[in-house]
Design a protein around this motif. Structure first.
Motif, PDB file in Angstrom:
ATOM      1  N   ALA A   1       0.852  -1.192   0.000  1.00 16.47           N
ATOM      2  CA  ALA A   1       0.000   0.000   0.000  1.00 16.47           C
ATOM      3  C   ALA A   1       0.887   1.241   0.000  1.00 16.47           C
ATOM      4  O   ALA A   1       2.100   1.157   0.186  1.00 16.47           O
ATOM      5  N   THR A   2       0.245   2.386  -0.173  1.00 17.50           N
ATOM      6  CA  THR A   2       0.925   3.675  -0.124  1.00 17.50           C
ATOM      7  C   THR A   2       0.444   4.408   1.123  1.00 17.50           C
ATOM      8  O   THR A   2      -0.758   4.430   1.396  1.00 17.50           O
ATOM      9  N   VAL A   3       1.372   4.997   1.859  1.00 25.59           N
ATOM     10  CA  VAL A   3       1.037   5.757   3.063  1.00 25.59           C
ATOM     11  C   VAL A   3       1.473   7.199   2.847  1.00 25.59           C
ATOM     12  O   VAL A   3       2.619   7.457   2.481  1.00 25.59           O
ATOM     13  N   VAL A   4       0.528   8.123   3.064  1.00 21.06           N
ATOM     14  CA  VAL A   4       0.791   9.554   2.878  1.00 21.06           C
ATOM     15  C   VAL A   4       0.433  10.267   4.180  1.00 21.06           C
ATOM     16  O   VAL A   4      -0.643  10.038   4.752  1.00 21.06           O
ATOM     17  N   ALA A   5       1.326  11.140   4.634  1.00 20.83           N
ATOM     18  CA  ALA A   5       1.077  11.914   5.849  1.00 20.83           C
ATOM     19  C   ALA A   5      -0.001  12.957   5.588  1.00 20.83           C
ATOM     20  O   ALA A   5       0.069  13.698   4.620  1.00 20.83           O
ATOM     21  N   LEU A   6      -1.001  13.008   6.462  1.00 29.15           N
ATOM     22  CA  LEU A   6      -2.045  14.032   6.396  1.00 29.15           C
ATOM     23  C   LEU A   6      -1.694  15.222   7.276  1.00 29.15           C
ATOM     24  O   LEU A   6      -2.217  16.320   7.078  1.00 29.15           O
ATOM     25  N   THR A   7      -0.834  14.973   8.262  1.00 25.82           N
ATOM     26  CA  THR A   7      -0.350  16.020   9.159  1.00 25.82           C
ATOM     27  C   THR A   7       1.143  15.773   9.370  1.00 25.82           C
ATOM     28  O   THR A   7       1.671  14.758   8.934  1.00 25.82           O
ATOM     29  N   ASP A   8       1.799  16.679  10.053  1.00 24.60           N
ATOM     30  CA  ASP A   8       3.184  16.402  10.454  1.00 24.60           C
ATOM     31  C   ASP A   8       3.172  15.168  11.337  1.00 24.60           C
ATOM     32  O   ASP A   8       2.279  15.014  12.189  1.00 24.60           O
ATOM     33  N   CYS A   9       4.140  14.294  11.147  1.00 29.21           N
ATOM     34  CA  CYS A   9       4.174  13.025  11.886  1.00 29.21           C
ATOM     35  C   CYS A   9       5.533  12.817  12.539  1.00 29.21           C
ATOM     36  O   CYS A   9       6.556  13.257  12.021  1.00 29.21           O
ATOM     37  N   LEU A  10       5.505  12.134  13.665  1.00 26.36           N
ATOM     38  CA  LEU A  10       6.711  11.644  14.316  1.00 26.36           C
ATOM     39  C   LEU A  10       6.573  10.138  14.355  1.00 26.36           C
ATOM     40  O   LEU A  10       5.592   9.609  14.912  1.00 26.36           O
ATOM     41  N   LEU A  11       7.522   9.437  13.727  1.00 27.97           N
ATOM     42  CA  LEU A  11       7.443   7.988  13.597  1.00 27.97           C
ATOM     43  C   LEU A  11       8.669   7.335  14.210  1.00 27.97           C
ATOM     44  O   LEU A  11       9.781   7.856  14.113  1.00 27.97           O
ATOM     45  N   LEU A  12       8.469   6.176  14.820  1.00 30.56           N
ATOM     46  CA  LEU A  12       9.566   5.324  15.243  1.00 30.56           C
ATOM     47  C   LEU A  12       9.720   4.250  14.175  1.00 30.56           C
ATOM     48  O   LEU A  12       8.723   3.719  13.679  1.00 30.56           O
TER      49      LEU A  12
END
Length: 116
Positions: A55-66
């Motif tokens: 799948a494709t994942v697109v940020a809708l807001t600013d994100c912080l990811l581990l």
């Protein structure tokens, strides 16, 4: 694999097109939105196989990811089998839940089941 600490993302899949439905907006199907409020994860399939992404994942807001790479996960599971088992079990539960939802969405789709 990514664990969301902050933000929201949208997960979509590019569909196979039917002749006459070549518009770009008809190609991408939004599957779900994931939020850090639920400590959502994505990219988990990559921990277990090195195939094409699903799948494709697109940020809708600013994100912080581990982030945890496949190599790091395999090393962790090797060094601490109990932790590796628990992570794998929880990911398996999540994948089963997502597969059930995808099945339900397919069955309930008016495009695929016109009698509904």
């Amino acid at each position: 694999m990514y664990i969301m600490e902050e933000g929201m993302v949208e997960v979509s899949k590019t569909l196979v097109l039917v002749k006459g439905q070549e518009k770009a907006k008809d190609r991408d199907k939004v599957l779900t939105k994931l939020s850090a409020e639920n400590h959502a994860i994505f990219g988990e399939v990559a921990l277990f196989e090195q195939g094409k992404r699903t799948a494709t994942v697109v940020a809708l807001t600013d994100c912080l990811l581990l982030e945890i790479s496949r190599a790091d996960f395999l090393r962790l599971a090797e060094e601490n089998p109990r932790v590796g088992y628990k992570i794998t079990r929880n990911i398996a539960r999540l994948l089963c839940s997502r597969l059930r939802k995808a099945d339900e969405d397919t069955i309930n789709s008016p495009r695929l089941c016109p009698w509904r």
